[in-house]
Design a protein around this motif. Structure first.
Motif, PDB file in Angstrom:
ATOM      1  N   ALA A 246     -11.652 -69.915  28.553  1.00  0.00           N
ATOM      2  CA  ALA A 246     -10.634 -70.944  28.775  1.00  0.00           C
ATOM      3  C   ALA A 246     -10.330 -71.702  27.491  1.00  0.00           C
ATOM      4  CB  ALA A 246     -11.097 -71.901  29.870  1.00  0.00           C
ATOM      5  N   ARG A 247     -11.367 -72.012  26.733  1.00  0.00           N
ATOM      6  CA  ARG A 247     -11.159 -72.764  25.491  1.00  0.00           C
ATOM      7  C   ARG A 247     -10.255 -71.998  24.517  1.00  0.00           C
ATOM      8  NH1 ARG A 247     -16.999 -73.669  25.464  1.00  0.00           N
ATOM      9  NH2 ARG A 247     -17.496 -75.707  26.364  1.00  0.00           N
TER      10      ARG A 247
ATOM     11  N   ALA B 213     -21.631 -68.835  44.905  1.00  0.00           N
ATOM     12  CA  ALA B 213     -22.022 -70.204  45.249  1.00  0.00           C
ATOM     13  C   ALA B 213     -21.859 -71.124  44.053  1.00  0.00           C
ATOM     14  CB  ALA B 213     -23.473 -70.217  45.725  1.00  0.00           C
ATOM     15  N   LYS B 214     -21.145 -70.655  43.021  1.00  0.00           N
ATOM     16  CA  LYS B 214     -21.025 -71.427  41.784  1.00  0.00           C
ATOM     17  C   LYS B 214     -19.663 -72.104  41.685  1.00  0.00           C
ATOM     18  CE  LYS B 214     -24.512 -68.917  39.241  1.00  0.00           C
ATOM     19  NZ  LYS B 214     -24.929 -68.422  37.918  1.00  0.00           N
ATOM     20  N   GLY B 215     -19.257 -72.746  42.750  1.00  0.00           N
ATOM     21  CA  GLY B 215     -17.973 -73.429  42.749  1.00  0.00           C
ATOM     22  C   GLY B 215     -17.911 -74.616  41.818  1.00  0.00           C
ATOM     23  N   GLY B 216     -19.070 -75.021  41.283  1.00  0.00           N
ATOM     24  CA  GLY B 216     -19.083 -76.144  40.357  1.00  0.00           C
ATOM     25  C   GLY B 216     -18.337 -75.866  39.071  1.00  0.00           C
ATOM     26  N   ILE B 217     -18.000 -74.588  38.816  1.00  0.00           N
ATOM     27  CA  ILE B 217     -17.239 -74.249  37.610  1.00  0.00           C
ATOM     28  C   ILE B 217     -15.906 -74.994  37.595  1.00  0.00           C
ATOM     29  CG2 ILE B 217     -16.155 -72.233  38.676  1.00  0.00           C
ATOM     30  CD1 ILE B 217     -17.292 -72.514  35.017  1.00  0.00           C
ATOM     31  N   ILE B 218     -15.395 -75.332  38.776  1.00  0.00           N
ATOM     32  CA  ILE B 218     -14.139 -76.088  38.849  1.00  0.00           C
ATOM     33  C   ILE B 218     -14.297 -77.427  38.143  1.00  0.00           C
ATOM     34  CG2 ILE B 218     -12.502 -77.219  40.412  1.00  0.00           C
ATOM     35  CD1 ILE B 218     -13.105 -75.059  42.455  1.00  0.00           C
ATOM     36  N   ILE B 219     -15.398 -78.096  38.427  1.00  0.00           N
ATOM     37  CA  ILE B 219     -15.653 -79.403  37.809  1.00  0.00           C
ATOM     38  C   ILE B 219     -15.779 -79.264  36.299  1.00  0.00           C
ATOM     39  CG2 ILE B 219     -17.352 -81.272  37.622  1.00  0.00           C
ATOM     40  CD1 ILE B 219     -17.992 -80.815  40.589  1.00  0.00           C
TER      41      ILE B 219
ATOM     42  N   GLU C  71     -13.951 -80.094  30.705  1.00  0.00           N
ATOM     43  CA  GLU C  71     -13.931 -79.644  29.315  1.00  0.00           C
ATOM     44  C   GLU C  71     -12.517 -79.517  28.756  1.00  0.00           C
ATOM     45  OE1 GLU C  71     -16.487 -79.060  27.262  1.00  0.00           O
ATOM     46  OE2 GLU C  71     -17.990 -79.626  28.763  1.00  0.00           O
ATOM     47  N   LEU C  72     -11.579 -79.090  29.590  1.00  0.00           N
ATOM     48  CA  LEU C  72     -10.233 -78.788  29.096  1.00  0.00           C
ATOM     49  C   LEU C  72      -9.194 -79.830  29.469  1.00  0.00           C
ATOM     50  CD1 LEU C  72     -10.064 -74.971  29.912  1.00  0.00           C
ATOM     51  CD2 LEU C  72     -10.747 -76.043  27.774  1.00  0.00           C
ATOM     52  N   GLY C  73      -9.502 -80.632  30.469  1.00  0.00           N
ATOM     53  CA  GLY C  73      -8.492 -81.561  30.960  1.00  0.00           C
ATOM     54  C   GLY C  73      -7.354 -80.837  31.648  1.00  0.00           C
TER      55      GLY C  73
END
Length: 389
Positions: free
Chosen positions: A324-325, A345-351, A356-358
């Motif tokens: 993404a960066r 189960a790693k939906g925290g990647i959304i946060i 990090e990118l805004g």
């Protein structure tokens, strides 16, 4: 005796004998006439047809028993997809199943009779394991720890409410998650779909077309992944199902040229949106990334680019964040599409991505069905996590 008379009598008798034999000679049988042939000496029949008609009749007889020629394949029936509103709610059960470990682990830890330092550390580890990120995980734990201390007692309802509030705050529900498809000044809205190989860009482009058509938008698709002919074929299949034309060229053609032609077609057709499917590229390859920037610049000679949607595989975790960066530096990513969210189960990647990118997560993929792409709703997402516990 008069010999003359005798000679005449003998001649007459002989003539009678030979003439009668000739007259009563049996008639030679006549061979049957060939089909279509008139017997010799016979008068032409009043109903006889010309030879051309007989040939036509013969041809008709020959084809009468033949199987009819196969009809050309029918055009695929154009579907009417469901609107985008409420899609995530309809897919909530699927999301809940995938995030069950995440939500259940947090609630059970917070509901324990005793919350000591080890307990809070375990809560933080659970958040990090779900790809929330170390900074966000620390903030969530610190806030929860303070509120639990103030409240004193922790019923299951209170614990759920506290965790819901913290997760929502980290997801930043105030971010604008609208996919811009309104167009401007008589030209269509242009959406570029980018990402590395294997994240599902072409499928996402097709599903996004369904989302927009379901919302009443007209769409043109641009097959700018010219490295794989199969990608253009796949995109045409998606387009045919919803009546969206696809602009494509031969394999190996200039992707920027395809993108430009697709936007031109969108302008000519008066379409609401043009979706450009780009080739997958490694974020570590400078040449490929530069080419992506070229595609965007060429499009902007015809129309502005309203959305650059980066497709990320939710199962890649930290690697997805690195991708993404780099992409955001090259083409100014405006939104994230997270695929395969139903299988992790790693939906925290959304946060973490948003922090990090805004850049907001705008769409999530929750299955392999044609209508399993949904606009991201932070509240529905958090409720699905906690309801699964």
């Amino acid at each position: 005796m008069d010999y003359t008379i005798v000679a005449v009598v003998i001649f007459a008798v002989a003539l009678l004998v030979f003439g009668g034999a000739f007259l009563i000679r049996p008639r030679r049988p006549q061979a049957p006439a060939e089909p279509g042939e008139r017997p010799e000496g016979a008068a032409p029949s009043a109903t006889a047809e010309p030879a051309e008609d007989e040939e036509a009749a013969a041809a008709a007889d020959a084809t009468a028993g033949a199987s009819p020629a196969e009809a050309p394949p029918a055009a695929p029936e154009v579907e009417t997809p469901p609107p985008s509103a409420g899609r995530l709610v309809r897919l909530r059960a699927r999301l809940a199943r995938s995030q069950n470990v995440f939500g259940q682990g947090l609630l059970s830890l917070l509901s324990a009779d005793k919350l000591d330092d080890d307990s809070w550390e375990e809560i933080e580890d659970t958040l990090i394991t779900a790809d929330v990120g170390t900074t966000s995980a620390a903030q969530i734990v610190e806030s929860l720890r303070t509120k639990v201390k103030v409240l004193g007692t922790r019923s299951p309802e209170e614990v759920r409410g506290l965790l819901r509030t913290e997760l929502l705050a980290q997801l930043n529900p105030d971010l604008d998650r609208t996919v811009r498809t309104e167009g401007h000044s008589g030209t269509p809205s242009v959406l570029m779909v980018v990402g590395v190989n294997g994240t599902g860009k072409t499928t996402t482009s097709g599903k996004l077309a369904r989302v927009l058509v379901g919302d009443g938008r007209s769409v043109v698709l641009g097959a700018a992944d010219t490295f794989r002919a199969a990608a253009a074929d796949q995109l045409e299949t998606w387009g045919a199902r919803v009546g969206a034309p696809v602009v494509r060229k031969d394999e190996g053609a200039d992707p920027a040229s395809v993108a430009y032609d697709a936007v031109s077609r969108g302008v000519a057709d008066g379409a609401d949106a043009v979706i450009i499917d780009t080739a997958g590229r490694l974020h570590t390859k400078v040449g490929l990334m530069d080419e992506l920037g070229k595609v965007k610049r060429v499009i902007e000679k015809k129309s502005q680019v309203d959305e650059v949607l980066l497709v990320l595989d939710a199962t890649t975790g930290q690697n997805g964040l690195r991708q993404a960066r780099v992409f955001s530096e090259v083409v100014n990513v405006t939104g994230i599409v997270l695929t395969k969210l139903d299988g992790t189960a790693k939906g925290g990647i959304i946060i973490q991505v948003q922090r990090e990118l805004g850049v907001p997560v705008k769409l999530v993929g929750l299955g392999e069905g044609p209508d399993d792409l949904a606009p991201f709703d932070p509240e529905a997402f958090v409720d699905a996590i906690l309801d699964a516990a």
